[in-house]
Design a protein around this motif. Structure first.
Motif, PDB file in Angstrom:
ATOM      1  N   ASP A  51       0.826  -1.211   0.000  1.00  0.00           N
ATOM      2  CA  ASP A  51       0.000   0.000   0.000  1.00  0.00           C
ATOM      3  C   ASP A  51       0.862   1.264   0.000  1.00  0.00           C
ATOM      4  O   ASP A  51       0.573   2.230  -0.715  1.00  0.00           O
ATOM      5  CB  ASP A  51      -0.934   0.010   1.219  1.00  0.00           C
ATOM      6  N   LEU A 102       0.036  -4.042  -6.856  1.00  0.00           N
ATOM      7  CA  LEU A 102      -1.389  -4.376  -6.966  1.00  0.00           C
ATOM      8  C   LEU A 102      -1.605  -5.884  -7.132  1.00  0.00           C
ATOM      9  O   LEU A 102      -2.576  -6.437  -6.595  1.00  0.00           O
ATOM     10  CB  LEU A 102      -2.018  -3.624  -8.143  1.00  0.00           C
ATOM     11  N   ASN A 108      -3.853  -8.521  -4.795  1.00  0.00           N
ATOM     12  CA  ASN A 108      -4.963  -9.191  -5.509  1.00  0.00           C
ATOM     13  C   ASN A 108      -5.939  -8.201  -6.152  1.00  0.00           C
ATOM     14  O   ASN A 108      -7.123  -8.506  -6.324  1.00  0.00           O
ATOM     15  CB  ASN A 108      -5.736 -10.129  -4.568  1.00  0.00           C
ATOM     16  N   GLN A 109      -5.425  -7.046  -6.532  1.00  0.00           N
ATOM     17  CA  GLN A 109      -6.254  -6.020  -7.183  1.00  0.00           C
ATOM     18  C   GLN A 109      -6.115  -6.158  -8.703  1.00  0.00           C
ATOM     19  O   GLN A 109      -5.531  -5.312  -9.386  1.00  0.00           O
ATOM     20  CB  GLN A 109      -5.831  -4.624  -6.711  1.00  0.00           C
ATOM     21  N   GLN A 145      -7.510  -3.514 -11.377  1.00  0.00           N
ATOM     22  CA  GLN A 145      -6.661  -2.323 -11.482  1.00  0.00           C
ATOM     23  C   GLN A 145      -5.387  -2.626 -12.271  1.00  0.00           C
ATOM     24  O   GLN A 145      -4.902  -1.783 -13.025  1.00  0.00           O
ATOM     25  CB  GLN A 145      -6.302  -1.805 -10.086  1.00  0.00           C
TER      26      GLN A 145
END
Length: 234
Positions: A55, A82, A86-87, A90
């Motif tokens: 982050d 990301l 697990n994004q 995006q």
């Protein structure tokens, strides 16, 4: 003469030594002097990725992208962070952004494919790997992930072929023989499954099976006999 105190050299030295905490602190000090120092912003995000602080890494990537929207280094660092969060949606958006500028960026094509796989969008993932393989036919990442996509879609024979191609290019990949073996098992080909698990390439399987028929023995015994003869002749 190399300037050892040059920030770029210091950061490279710390990174190569895997001193990511020190690298972070060094970049932080640079940013205290010059808040928009691109070298420091880019590399502090890299250090945070290796420290698994994803982050925070994204926050610094965003600062770079505010200065230069198309900064490839920051975009790829952000993609990596990301992925670890697990994004995947995006990730796909950022990959598309890069591919608008460079549609032949293999790293980005493969990253996009992997995220599509994670979202169970395997047909779309195949398009990414197919594009990569048109650019670089021997790209092992694309070959393996194309095999994975095909196996998810139930195309086991084609998947086995792509696993085999990756095994020919890089015989050190230990996961490939087992992956091939599992797919042969799904097809009910137990002899092929056994041979695949031993690391035998597809082109050599028929020779062993034919020899087993001629010698009226099992494929297992034929393989063991062949291996014994090889070791005996060494």
């Amino acid at each position: 003469m190399v300037d050892l105190l040059d920030p770029s050299n210091v950061i490279t030295r710390l990174f190569n030594a895997k001193k990511y905490d020190e690298m972070y602190n060094y970049c932080k000090k640079l940013l205290e002097k010059i808040p928009n120092d691109m070298l420091a912003l880019q590399n502090i995000s890299l250090s945070l990725i290796y420290l698994k602080k994803y982050d925070e890494a994204i926050e610094y990537c965003n600062k770079v992208l505010e200065i230069k929207e198309s900064d490839l280094y920051a975009l790829k660092n952000k993609i990596f962070a990301l992925e670890n969060l697990n994004q995947y949606e995006q990730v796909i958006e950022l990959c598309r952004q890069i591919l608008l500028t460079n549609p032949k960026d293999i790293w980005t094509l493969n990253s996009m494919g992997l995220s599509l796989n994670e979202l169970n969008r395997h047909k779309e993932a195949l398009e990414c790997y197919n594009t990569t393989l048109l650019i670089e036919p021997n790209d092992v990442t694309a070959l393996i992930n194309k095999a994975i996509s095909l196996s998810h879609l139930g195309n086991y024979l084609d998947a086995i072929d792509y696993y085999d191609k990756s095994q020919i290019i890089d015989p050190t990949l230990k996961e490939i023989p087992l992956a091939k073996s599992r797919l042969f098992e799904k097809l009910g080909k137990t002899d092929d499954a056994f041979l695949a698990a031993q690391g035998v390439l597809n082109k050599d399987m028929e020779k062993i099976k034919n020899a087993a028929k001629e010698n009226k023995c099992s494929v297992f015994h034929q393989f063991c006999n062949d291996e014994f003869e090889k070791s005996d002749s060494d």
